[in-house]
Design an enzyme around this catalytic site. Structure first.
Site, PDB file in Angstrom:
ATOM      1  N   SER A 112     -15.785 -11.045  -8.186  1.00  0.00           N
ATOM      2  CA  SER A 112     -15.298 -11.649  -9.774  1.00  0.00           C
ATOM      3  C   SER A 112     -13.616 -11.912  -9.556  1.00  0.00           C
ATOM      4  O   SER A 112     -13.130 -12.740 -10.212  1.00  0.00           O
ATOM      5  CB  SER A 112     -14.584 -10.536 -10.266  1.00  0.00           C
ATOM      6  OG  SER A 112     -13.375  -9.598  -9.674  1.00  0.00           O
TER       7      SER A 112
ATOM      8  N   HIS B  73     -18.565  -4.942  -9.933  1.00  0.00           N
ATOM      9  CA  HIS B  73     -18.736  -4.263  -8.812  1.00  0.00           C
ATOM     10  C   HIS B  73     -19.149  -3.024  -8.525  1.00  0.00           C
ATOM     11  O   HIS B  73     -19.219  -2.410  -8.065  1.00  0.00           O
ATOM     12  CB  HIS B  73     -17.378  -4.243  -8.119  1.00  0.00           C
ATOM     13  CG  HIS B  73     -16.019  -5.125  -7.768  1.00  0.00           C
ATOM     14  ND1 HIS B  73     -14.375  -5.134  -7.388  1.00  0.00           N
ATOM     15  CD2 HIS B  73     -16.459  -6.093  -7.579  1.00  0.00           C
ATOM     16  CE1 HIS B  73     -13.941  -6.163  -7.030  1.00  0.00           C
ATOM     17  NE2 HIS B  73     -15.160  -7.086  -7.709  1.00  0.00           N
TER      18      HIS B  73
ATOM     19  N   GLN C 231     -12.235  -2.623 -13.791  1.00  0.00           N
ATOM     20  CA  GLN C 231     -13.055  -2.966 -12.456  1.00  0.00           C
ATOM     21  C   GLN C 231     -12.708  -2.082 -11.170  1.00  0.00           C
ATOM     22  O   GLN C 231     -13.603  -1.930 -10.519  1.00  0.00           O
ATOM     23  CB  GLN C 231     -12.773  -4.734 -11.956  1.00  0.00           C
ATOM     24  CG  GLN C 231     -13.344  -4.676 -10.553  1.00  0.00           C
ATOM     25  CD  GLN C 231     -12.633  -6.053 -10.113  1.00  0.00           C
ATOM     26  OE1 GLN C 231     -14.029  -7.280 -10.987  1.00  0.00           O
ATOM     27  NE2 GLN C 231     -11.312  -6.315  -9.534  1.00  0.00           N
ATOM     28  N   GLU C 232     -11.129  -1.599 -11.070  1.00  0.00           N
ATOM     29  CA  GLU C 232     -11.206  -0.607 -10.027  1.00  0.00           C
ATOM     30  C   GLU C 232      -9.937   0.131 -10.782  1.00  0.00           C
ATOM     31  O   GLU C 232      -8.397  -0.093 -11.332  1.00  0.00           O
ATOM     32  CB  GLU C 232     -10.143  -1.798  -8.918  1.00  0.00           C
ATOM     33  CG  GLU C 232     -10.389  -3.220  -8.571  1.00  0.00           C
ATOM     34  CD  GLU C 232     -10.641  -4.081  -7.275  1.00  0.00           C
ATOM     35  OE1 GLU C 232      -9.129  -3.964  -7.793  1.00  0.00           O
ATOM     36  OE2 GLU C 232      -9.894  -4.960  -7.805  1.00  0.00           O
TER      37      GLU C 232
ATOM     38  N   GLU D 290     -16.437  -2.178  -3.337  1.00  0.00           N
ATOM     39  CA  GLU D 290     -15.289  -1.343  -2.368  1.00  0.00           C
ATOM     40  C   GLU D 290     -14.862  -0.200  -2.205  1.00  0.00           C
ATOM     41  O   GLU D 290     -13.852  -0.310  -1.595  1.00  0.00           O
ATOM     42  CB  GLU D 290     -14.130  -2.611  -3.596  1.00  0.00           C
ATOM     43  CG  GLU D 290     -13.986  -3.712  -3.760  1.00  0.00           C
ATOM     44  CD  GLU D 290     -12.901  -4.293  -4.243  1.00  0.00           C
ATOM     45  OE1 GLU D 290     -11.761  -3.480  -4.531  1.00  0.00           O
ATOM     46  OE2 GLU D 290     -13.115  -6.068  -4.221  1.00  0.00           O
TER      47      GLU D 290
ATOM     48  N   ASP E 296      -6.469  -2.462 -12.079  1.00  0.00           N
ATOM     49  CA  ASP E 296      -7.119  -3.924 -11.664  1.00  0.00           C
ATOM     50  C   ASP E 296      -7.849  -3.924 -12.831  1.00  0.00           C
ATOM     51  O   ASP E 296     -10.088  -3.615 -12.754  1.00  0.00           O
ATOM     52  CB  ASP E 296      -8.081  -4.108 -10.200  1.00  0.00           C
ATOM     53  CG  ASP E 296      -8.234  -5.401 -10.886  1.00  0.00           C
ATOM     54  OD1 ASP E 296      -7.534  -6.124 -11.606  1.00  0.00           O
ATOM     55  OD2 ASP E 296      -8.445  -6.079  -9.748  1.00  0.00           O
TER      56      ASP E 296
ATOM     57  N   GLU F   6      -3.077  -4.970 -12.782  1.00  0.00           N
ATOM     58  CA  GLU F   6      -3.320  -6.026 -11.962  1.00  0.00           C
ATOM     59  C   GLU F   6      -5.010  -6.863 -13.587  1.00  0.00           C
ATOM     60  O   GLU F   6      -5.239  -6.322 -13.741  1.00  0.00           O
ATOM     61  CB  GLU F   6      -4.589  -5.635 -10.990  1.00  0.00           C
ATOM     62  CG  GLU F   6      -4.726  -7.111 -10.079  1.00  0.00           C
ATOM     63  CD  GLU F   6      -5.780  -6.997  -8.486  1.00  0.00           C
ATOM     64  OE1 GLU F   6      -5.109  -5.776  -8.138  1.00  0.00           O
ATOM     65  OE2 GLU F   6      -6.599  -7.789  -8.324  1.00  0.00           O
TER      66      GLU F   6
ATOM     67  N   ASP G 218      -3.977 -12.067 -10.997  1.00  0.00           N
ATOM     68  CA  ASP G 218      -5.210 -12.478  -9.172  1.00  0.00           C
ATOM     69  C   ASP G 218      -5.331 -13.756 -10.214  1.00  0.00           C
ATOM     70  O   ASP G 218      -5.046 -14.819  -9.424  1.00  0.00           O
ATOM     71  CB  ASP G 218      -5.659 -10.888  -9.506  1.00  0.00           C
ATOM     72  CG  ASP G 218      -6.699 -11.499  -8.681  1.00  0.00           C
ATOM     73  OD1 ASP G 218      -7.372 -12.616  -7.878  1.00  0.00           O
ATOM     74  OD2 ASP G 218      -8.113 -10.808  -8.961  1.00  0.00           O
TER      75      ASP G 218
ATOM     76  N   LYS H 243      -4.642 -13.735  -1.815  1.00  0.00           N
ATOM     77  CA  LYS H 243      -5.895 -13.777  -1.296  1.00  0.00           C
ATOM     78  C   LYS H 243      -6.282 -15.123  -0.630  1.00  0.00           C
ATOM     79  O   LYS H 243      -6.186 -16.422  -1.036  1.00  0.00           O
ATOM     80  CB  LYS H 243      -6.834 -13.077  -2.470  1.00  0.00           C
ATOM     81  CG  LYS H 243      -7.145 -12.289  -2.807  1.00  0.00           C
ATOM     82  CD  LYS H 243      -8.588 -12.140  -4.510  1.00  0.00           C
ATOM     83  CE  LYS H 243      -8.918 -11.198  -4.610  1.00  0.00           C
ATOM     84  NZ  LYS H 243      -9.453 -11.583  -6.574  1.00  0.00           N
TER      85      LYS H 243
ATOM     86  N   HIS I 137      -7.935  -7.847   0.255  1.00  0.00           N
ATOM     87  CA  HIS I 137      -9.032  -8.176   0.833  1.00  0.00           C
ATOM     88  C   HIS I 137     -10.312  -8.665  -0.370  1.00  0.00           C
ATOM     89  O   HIS I 137      -9.761  -9.252  -1.960  1.00  0.00           O
ATOM     90  CB  HIS I 137     -10.029  -6.927   0.749  1.00  0.00           C
ATOM     91  CG  HIS I 137     -10.233  -5.785  -0.400  1.00  0.00           C
ATOM     92  ND1 HIS I 137     -11.016  -4.487  -0.113  1.00  0.00           N
ATOM     93  CD2 HIS I 137      -9.324  -5.689  -1.807  1.00  0.00           C
ATOM     94  CE1 HIS I 137     -11.329  -3.997  -1.643  1.00  0.00           C
ATOM     95  NE2 HIS I 137     -10.760  -5.060  -1.687  1.00  0.00           N
ATOM     96  N   ARG I 138     -11.539  -9.104  -0.259  1.00  0.00           N
ATOM     97  CA  ARG I 138     -12.382  -9.723  -1.637  1.00  0.00           C
ATOM     98  C   ARG I 138     -13.248  -8.438  -1.642  1.00  0.00           C
ATOM     99  O   ARG I 138     -13.459  -7.367  -0.646  1.00  0.00           O
ATOM    100  CB  ARG I 138     -12.969 -10.417  -1.215  1.00  0.00           C
ATOM    101  CG  ARG I 138     -12.024 -12.036  -1.059  1.00  0.00           C
ATOM    102  CD  ARG I 138     -11.444 -12.105  -2.101  1.00  0.00           C
ATOM    103  NE  ARG I 138     -11.890 -12.253  -3.669  1.00  0.00           N
ATOM    104  CZ  ARG I 138     -11.865 -12.914  -3.968  1.00  0.00           C
ATOM    105  NH1 ARG I 138     -10.978 -14.754  -4.286  1.00  0.00           N
ATOM    106  NH2 ARG I 138     -12.502 -13.309  -5.179  1.00  0.00           N
ATOM    107  N   SER I 139     -14.106  -8.657  -2.567  1.00  0.00           N
ATOM    108  CA  SER I 139     -15.200  -7.329  -2.874  1.00  0.00           C
ATOM    109  C   SER I 139     -16.184  -7.511  -1.803  1.00  0.00           C
ATOM    110  O   SER I 139     -17.053  -6.835  -1.538  1.00  0.00           O
ATOM    111  CB  SER I 139     -15.642  -7.324  -4.502  1.00  0.00           C
ATOM    112  OG  SER I 139     -16.202  -9.172  -4.623  1.00  0.00           O
TER     113      SER I 139
ATOM    114  N   LYS J  35      -4.114  -4.496  -0.487  1.00  0.00           N
ATOM    115  CA  LYS J  35      -4.975  -3.396  -1.647  1.00  0.00           C
ATOM    116  C   LYS J  35      -6.298  -4.108  -1.132  1.00  0.00           C
ATOM    117  O   LYS J  35      -6.881  -5.576  -0.390  1.00  0.00           O
ATOM    118  CB  LYS J  35      -5.400  -4.962  -3.209  1.00  0.00           C
ATOM    119  CG  LYS J  35      -6.136  -3.688  -4.054  1.00  0.00           C
ATOM    120  CD  LYS J  35      -6.050  -4.604  -5.308  1.00  0.00           C
ATOM    121  CE  LYS J  35      -7.147  -5.094  -5.473  1.00  0.00           C
ATOM    122  NZ  LYS J  35      -7.959  -5.794  -6.735  1.00  0.00           N
TER     123      LYS J  35
HETATM  124  P1  PGA Z   1     -13.380 -10.431  -5.842  1.00  0.00           P
HETATM  125  O1  PGA Z   1     -12.646  -9.030  -6.432  1.00  0.00           O
HETATM  126  O2  PGA Z   1     -12.849 -10.305  -4.659  1.00  0.00           O
HETATM  127  O3  PGA Z   1     -14.659  -9.428  -6.698  1.00  0.00           O
HETATM  128  O4  PGA Z   1     -12.789 -11.042  -6.611  1.00  0.00           O
HETATM  129  C1  PGA Z   1     -11.581  -8.085  -6.396  1.00  0.00           C
HETATM  130  C2  PGA Z   1      -9.981  -8.669  -7.699  1.00  0.00           C
HETATM  131  O5  PGA Z   1     -10.414  -8.977  -8.421  1.00  0.00           O
HETATM  132  O6  PGA Z   1      -9.005  -8.194  -6.841  1.00  0.00           O
HETATM  133 ZN    ZN Z   2      -8.503  -9.130  -9.552  1.00  0.00          ZN
END
Ligand code: PGA
Ligand code: ZN
Length: 426
Positions: free
Chosen positions: A43, A156, A164-165, A206, A243, A286, A313, A338, A366-368, A389
Site C-alpha cells: 500500500s 495485505h 488494513q491493520e 504481516e 491503520d 494511522e 504514513d 519507514k 516495517h513494510r508489508s 510497528k
Molecule cells: P505497506 O504497508 O508496507 O504495504 O505500505 C504498511 C503500512 O501501510 O503501514
Molecule cells: Zn500505514
C-alpha cells in the site's frame, strides 16, 4: 583504525512475499563486512521515493532489481570507495548528489538505502558496537512499545475488511518481554476464537489473521475477546490501534471514502472513527485519511487529535517537507517512519528529529514485504522513538524484529519500557 570502504557489492534476494529485493554488502579495508536488506511496500504512498524495478517481464514479472544492483556496483561503489564508513551524512549526501533527482529516480531508493544501511552496519561492527549503540550513542535505553498487527485486511489480505491493520498495543507492562508475551497469548486466543466461529486462521502478509469478515467493529470485538480470554485487561494493559490505509479506499474524484459498502464524505468518515474511539479502547489511528486529503486530515486532527495518536504514513512518506506541511496545517500528531519511503539513513534521522522537535511522536515501521533484516529494531532504540510497528507474532521476518528487541532489552542496563508513560490515562 578508521573503517575505510574497500568495496560495495549487492545481490538480488527474495522478500517475504517472494519478490526480488536488494541485499547490499559493504566491505571495509580492515576485512569487516556489513550487510543490509531492503524491504518493499504494497500500500505504497504516492509520494515515496522510487523503488527501482527492472520492468523486464521475462524475469520476476518485471519486478527484478538488477538495474538497482548495477547502479550500486558501478556508480555508487566507485563514488564511495575510500570513504570513512562512519561518515554517514557524507556518504548519504554523496549518493543524493550522484542521483541528482528529488525522488531518487536515477539510482533508485532501494539501491541508495541498501548502501546507506550496509555502511552503518559495517562501521558498527568495525567499532565493535551493537547497531543501536553505534547509531544512538551510550544513551540508547528506551525500548519501543510494539503495535502488533494481528488482523490483516485491505491490500495485505484476501478478505473483505477495508481497514488494513488491526493492531494491539501492549502498553500496561513494565518490560518489553512481558508485553510480547501478552501479545503472543492474545494472538493465540484470537486464533482459537476465530476457529470457534468457523473463520479461517491463515495469515496475511504481516502475520495477522485474515478472517473473512467485513465489519470493522466485529474485527475489534474479536480482538477484545481474545485479550480478555488471555487474562489481560483491555484498555488498562492492552489497547487497540488501527491503520486504515485510507488512500486505498479514497475516491479522489468525488473526495469521498468507500468503506463497508457505504460512500462517506470526509466528515462522515471522521464521525465513523469518533464512534469507534468512543466505543472501543483505541489509542491510535494511522492514515485515517488519504495521502492527498489535507482537508480531511485537518478535520480528523481537530476532532481526535487531543484524544489519540493520529499517525501519518502515506501522507508524510517520511519526508521532512511533507511533515513540515502537516505540522504547519495541524494535520496528525505522529509520523510513521519507514526508511525506504525516503531512501537513506540520514534523511530518515532528520525526519525523526524534526518530528520530535515539533512535538510529533514517531513510530518506526516495517513494510508489508520484509526480509530477515532486523535493522529497524536497533534503529527504533537508537532514535528513542518509543514505538515500533513490525507485524504480528508470526512469520519469522516479523518475529525477528521482536526477538532482536528482547535481546537488546537483556543487554541494556535498566532499559526503559515506556508503555505506561505514554498511555497514562489508561
Ligand atoms: P505497506 O504497508 O508496507 O504495504 O505500505 C504498511 C503500512 O501501510 O503501514
Ligand atoms: Zn500505514
Amino acid at each position: 583504525m578508521k573503517p575505510i570502504i574497500k568495496n560495495i557489492y549487492a545481490m538480488e534476494i527474495l522478500d517475504s512475499r517472494g519478490n526480488p529485493t536488494v541485499k547490499v554488502f559493504c566491505e571495509l579495508e580492515n576485512g569487516i563486512i556489513g550487510s543490509a536488506c531492503v524491504p518493499s511496500g504494497a500500500s505504497t504512498g504516492k509520494y515515496e521515493a522510487l523503488e527501482l524495478r527492472d520492468g523486464d517481464k521475462s524475469r520476476f514479472f518485471g519486478k527484478g532489481v538488477l538495474k538497482a544492483i548495477k547502479n550500486i556496483e558501478e556508480k555508487i561503489a566507485s563514488a564511495l570507495k575510500g570513504m570513512d564508513a562512519s561518515s554517514q551524512r557524507e556518504i548519504d549526501i554523496r549518493m543524493l548528489e550522484l542521483d541528482g533527482t528529488e525522488d531518487k529516480t536515477e539510482l533508485g531508493a532501494n539501491a541508495i538505502l541498501g548502501v546507506s544501511l550496509a555502511c552503518a552496519r559495517a562501521s558498527a561492527h568495525s567499532y565493535g558496537l551493537p547497531l543501536y549503540k553505534y547509531l544512538g550513542g551510550l544513551n540508547s535505553y528506551i525500548l519501543p512499545v510494539p503495535m502488533l498487527n494481528i488482523i490483516n485486511g485491505g491490500v495485505h489480505a484476501d478478505n473483505p475488511l477495508d481497514i488494513q491493520e488491526f493492531m494491539i498495543v501492549p502498553h500496561g507492562f513494565d518490560s518489553l518481554k512481558k508485553a510480547i508475551r501478552a501479545a503472543s497469548e492474545t494472538f493465540h486466543n484470537l486464533k482459537k476464537t476465530l476457529k470457534e466461529n468457523g473463520l479461517s486462521v491463515s495469515v496475511g502478509d504481516e502475520g495477522g489473521f485474515a478472517p473473512n469478515i467485513s465489519s470493522t467493529e466485529k474485527a475489534i470485538e474479536f480482538i477484545l475477546k481474545a485479550i480478555e480470554k488471555a487474562g489481560y485487561k483491555p484498555e488498562e494493559e492492552i489497547s487497540i490501534a488501527l491503520d486504515c490505509a485510507a488512500s486505498e479506499f479514497y475516491d479522489d474524484k468525488n473526495g469521498t471514502y468507500k468503506i463497508e459498502g457505504k460512500e462517506l464524505k470526509k466528515d462522515e468518515l471522521v464521525s465513523f472513527y469518533e464512534e469507534l474511539v468512543k466505543k472501543y479502547p483505541i489509542v491510535s489511528i494511522e492514515d485515517g485519511m488519504a495521502e492527498e486529503d489535507w482537508e480531511g486530515w485537518k478535520i480528523i486532527t481537530q476532532k481526535l487529535g487531543d484524544k489519540i495518536m493520529l499517525v501519518g504514513d502515506d501522507v508524510f512518506v517520511t519526508n521532512k517537507k511533507r511533515i513540515e506541511k502537516g505540522i504547519k496545517e495541524n494535520c496528525a500528531n505522529a509520523v510513521l517512519i519507514k526508511l525506504n519511503q525516503i531512501g537513506s539513513l540520514t534523511e530518515t534521522q532528520e525526519a525523526i528529529d524534526f518530528s520530535h522537535r515539533n512535538g510529533y511522536r514517531t513510530v518506526v515501521s516495517h513494510r508489508s514485504g520484509e526480509t530477515e533484516d532486523t535493522f529497524i529494531a536497533d534503529f527504533s532504540v537508537a532514535m528513542g522513538t518509543g514505538f515500533i510497528k513490525t507485524g504480528s507474532v508470526s512469520r519469522s521476518e516479523r518475529v525477528a524484529k521482536y526477538n532482536r528487541l528482547m535481546e537488546i532489552e537483556n543487554e541494556v542496563f535498566k532499559a526503559v519500557y515506556p508503555g505506561k508513560l505514554f498511555f497514562k490515562s489508561h
